[in-house]
Design an enzyme around this catalytic site. Structure first.
Site, mmCIF file in Angstrom:
data_model
loop_
_atom_site.group_PDB
_atom_site.id
_atom_site.type_symbol
_atom_site.label_atom_id
_atom_site.label_comp_id
_atom_site.label_asym_id
_atom_site.label_seq_id
_atom_site.Cartn_x
_atom_site.Cartn_y
_atom_site.Cartn_z
ATOM 1 N N HIS A 133 0.826 -1.213 0.000
ATOM 2 C CA HIS A 133 0.000 0.000 0.000
ATOM 3 C C HIS A 133 0.865 1.270 0.000
ATOM 4 O O HIS A 133 1.931 1.318 0.613
ATOM 5 C CB HIS A 133 -0.923 0.013 1.223
ATOM 6 C CG HIS A 133 -0.161 0.015 2.514
ATOM 7 N ND1 HIS A 133 0.267 1.164 3.136
ATOM 8 C CD2 HIS A 133 0.291 -1.013 3.274
ATOM 9 C CE1 HIS A 133 0.929 0.857 4.227
ATOM 10 N NE2 HIS A 133 0.969 -0.466 4.339
ATOM 11 N N HIS A 142 11.997 -0.875 -12.406
ATOM 12 C CA HIS A 142 11.737 -2.305 -12.601
ATOM 13 C C HIS A 142 11.835 -3.038 -11.272
ATOM 14 O O HIS A 142 12.890 -3.029 -10.636
ATOM 15 C CB HIS A 142 12.771 -2.865 -13.600
ATOM 16 C CG HIS A 142 12.637 -4.327 -13.876
ATOM 17 N ND1 HIS A 142 13.502 -4.998 -14.712
ATOM 18 C CD2 HIS A 142 11.747 -5.258 -13.452
ATOM 19 C CE1 HIS A 142 13.149 -6.278 -14.786
ATOM 20 N NE2 HIS A 142 12.095 -6.452 -14.025
HETATM 21 C C1 LIG Z 1 24.238 -6.352 -7.490
HETATM 22 C C2 LIG Z 1 24.709 -6.627 -8.903
HETATM 23 C C3 LIG Z 1 24.144 -5.563 -9.836
HETATM 24 C C4 LIG Z 1 26.217 -6.548 -8.880
HETATM 25 O O1 LIG Z 1 26.699 -6.828 -10.145
HETATM 26 P P1 LIG Z 1 28.297 -6.634 -10.421
HETATM 27 O O2 LIG Z 1 28.673 -5.221 -10.150
HETATM 28 O O3 LIG Z 1 28.560 -7.180 -11.792
HETATM 29 O O4 LIG Z 1 28.954 -7.495 -9.276
HETATM 30 P P2 LIG Z 1 29.877 -8.803 -9.374
HETATM 31 O O5 LIG Z 1 29.100 -9.948 -9.960
HETATM 32 O O6 LIG Z 1 31.162 -8.409 -10.034
HETATM 33 O O7 LIG Z 1 30.141 -9.122 -7.853
HETATM 34 C C5 LIG Z 1 30.920 -8.261 -7.023
HETATM 35 C C6 LIG Z 1 30.879 -8.781 -5.609
HETATM 36 O O8 LIG Z 1 29.560 -8.569 -5.075
HETATM 37 C C7 LIG Z 1 28.958 -9.811 -4.669
HETATM 38 N N1 LIG Z 1 27.543 -9.742 -5.056
HETATM 39 C C8 LIG Z 1 27.064 -9.490 -6.292
HETATM 40 N N2 LIG Z 1 25.726 -9.463 -6.264
HETATM 41 C C9 LIG Z 1 25.350 -9.710 -4.989
HETATM 42 C C10 LIG Z 1 24.090 -9.824 -4.366
HETATM 43 N N3 LIG Z 1 22.946 -9.668 -5.054
HETATM 44 N N4 LIG Z 1 24.056 -10.057 -3.050
HETATM 45 C C11 LIG Z 1 25.216 -10.221 -2.339
HETATM 46 N N5 LIG Z 1 26.461 -10.125 -2.895
HETATM 47 C C12 LIG Z 1 26.517 -9.874 -4.207
HETATM 48 C C13 LIG Z 1 29.728 -10.885 -5.441
HETATM 49 O O9 LIG Z 1 29.681 -12.106 -4.771
HETATM 50 C C14 LIG Z 1 31.121 -10.277 -5.484
HETATM 51 O O10 LIG Z 1 31.721 -10.488 -4.237
HETATM 52 P P3 LIG Z 1 33.337 -10.670 -4.108
HETATM 53 O O11 LIG Z 1 33.931 -9.364 -4.598
HETATM 54 O O12 LIG Z 1 33.525 -10.900 -2.650
HETATM 55 O O13 LIG Z 1 33.683 -11.833 -4.978
HETATM 56 C C15 LIG Z 1 24.222 -8.008 -9.429
HETATM 57 O O14 LIG Z 1 24.973 -9.075 -8.863
HETATM 58 C C16 LIG Z 1 22.748 -8.285 -9.153
HETATM 59 O O15 LIG Z 1 22.353 -8.790 -8.107
HETATM 60 N N6 LIG Z 1 21.892 -7.911 -10.150
HETATM 61 C C17 LIG Z 1 20.480 -8.142 -10.109
HETATM 62 C C18 LIG Z 1 20.112 -9.147 -11.199
HETATM 63 C C19 LIG Z 1 18.624 -9.392 -11.214
HETATM 64 O O16 LIG Z 1 17.976 -9.617 -10.208
HETATM 65 N N7 LIG Z 1 18.064 -9.337 -12.404
HETATM 66 C C20 LIG Z 1 16.642 -9.520 -12.583
HETATM 67 C C21 LIG Z 1 16.299 -9.813 -14.016
HETATM 68 S S1 LIG Z 1 14.571 -9.953 -14.220
#
Ligand SMILES: CC(C)(COP(=O)(O)OP(=O)(O)OC[C@H]1O[C@@H](n2cnc3c(N)ncnc32)[C@H](O)[C@@H]1OP(=O)(O)O)[C@@H](O)C(=O)NCCC(=O)NCCS
Length: 205
Positions: A133, A142
């Site tokens: 709400h 998104h």
């Molecule tokens: C948060 C996010 C944007 C980060 O992406 P990124 O900058 O490419 O990050 P990386 O994959 O290089 O990871 C970097 C660090 O963050 C950590 N990390 C990444 N995403 C995380 C998350 N969601 N929760 C906790 N830790 C996360 C990784 O384990 C890594 O840790 P390390 O440095 O200790 O190895 C991405 O992981 C994410 O969660 N995107 C959302 C995707 C999604 O839900 N899409 C929906 C489509 S419908």
């Protein structure tokens, strides 16, 4: 004669939008796409976007692009060509009577929109996402599948809330933020930040 209905964007999100339109009993003529054309996606032809828009100024366009900024660009192009932008709501979404949904938004199956929430222009409320709400979802934001925004939370324009992430009640997510999948946001996040974890912490700007 009814004007033709198309989905702008022939990728994964576009396919989902086409299926929602079909579930609503809407005939989809084709996909239009700037990058992919001359092929078929889920048995529908894909035509170049610019040509199609130019030759169908009375068309009705559903936004099938997942990237928030690119989706807005597509909406502007379609509107400039004279086309109408469709708002797409799956019949299996649960929507309070007082929820407000603006033009071009997409509400996926299993999403719940509770009273007095507002979904901004072109925003996506993905599969099973919960908008409590009084929540405000900004334009072209998104909420990914199974994410949740608690009562009175505010999600800024172009923000992306990752899969399964939760934003606690009354918290504010700034414009263009990315919240990582599975995160729990317990404090406000300033605009243009990436935050993730439990509790979510800012990791970049
Ligand atoms: C948060 C996010 C944007 C980060 O992406 P990124 O900058 O490419 O990050 P990386 O994959 O290089 O990871 C970097 C660090 O963050 C950590 N990390 C990444 N995403 C995380 C998350 N969601 N929760 C906790 N830790 C996360 C990784 O384990 C890594 O840790 P390390 O440095 O200790 O190895 C991405 O992981 C994410 O969660 N995107 C959302 C995707 C999604 O839900 N899409 C929906 C489509 S419908």
């Amino acid at each position: 004669m009814t004007s033709l209905c198309v989905v702008y964007g022939a990728g994964g999100h576009g396919k989902v939008i086409a299926e929602i339109l079909a579930a609503c009993g809407q005939k989809v003529e084709c996909f239009i796409d700037d990058k992919v054309s001359g092929t078929e996606v889920i048995s529908l032809p894909v035509y170049p976007a610019a040509e199609w828009l130019f030759s169908h100024p009375d068309g009705r366009v559903a936004l099938g692009i997942g990237d928030n900024v690119a989706r807005e660009r597509a909406a502007v192009r379609a509107q400039q060509a004279g086309c109408a932008i469709l708002t797409v709501v799956h019949p299996a979404a649960v929507i309070a009577r007082s929820a407000r949904i603006k033009e071009g938004a997409a509400i996926m199956p299993g999403a719940v929109l509770n009273p007095d929430c507002e979904i901004g222009e072109g925003a996506i409320i993905n599969t099973g996402a919960i908008v409590e709400h009084d929540v405000r979802i900004g334009r072209f934001a998104h909420l990914s599948p199974k994410s949740a925004a608690g009562g009175g939370a505010q999600i800024g324009a172009y923000a992306h809330i990752g899969m399964g992430a939760s934003v606690l009640p009354l918290k504010r997510i700034g414009a263009r933020c990315v919240i990582g999948g599975g995160s729990v946001v317990i404090s406000d996040i300033p605009e243009h930040q990436t935050a993730y974890g439990i509790p979510a912490k800012v990791h970049s700007s």
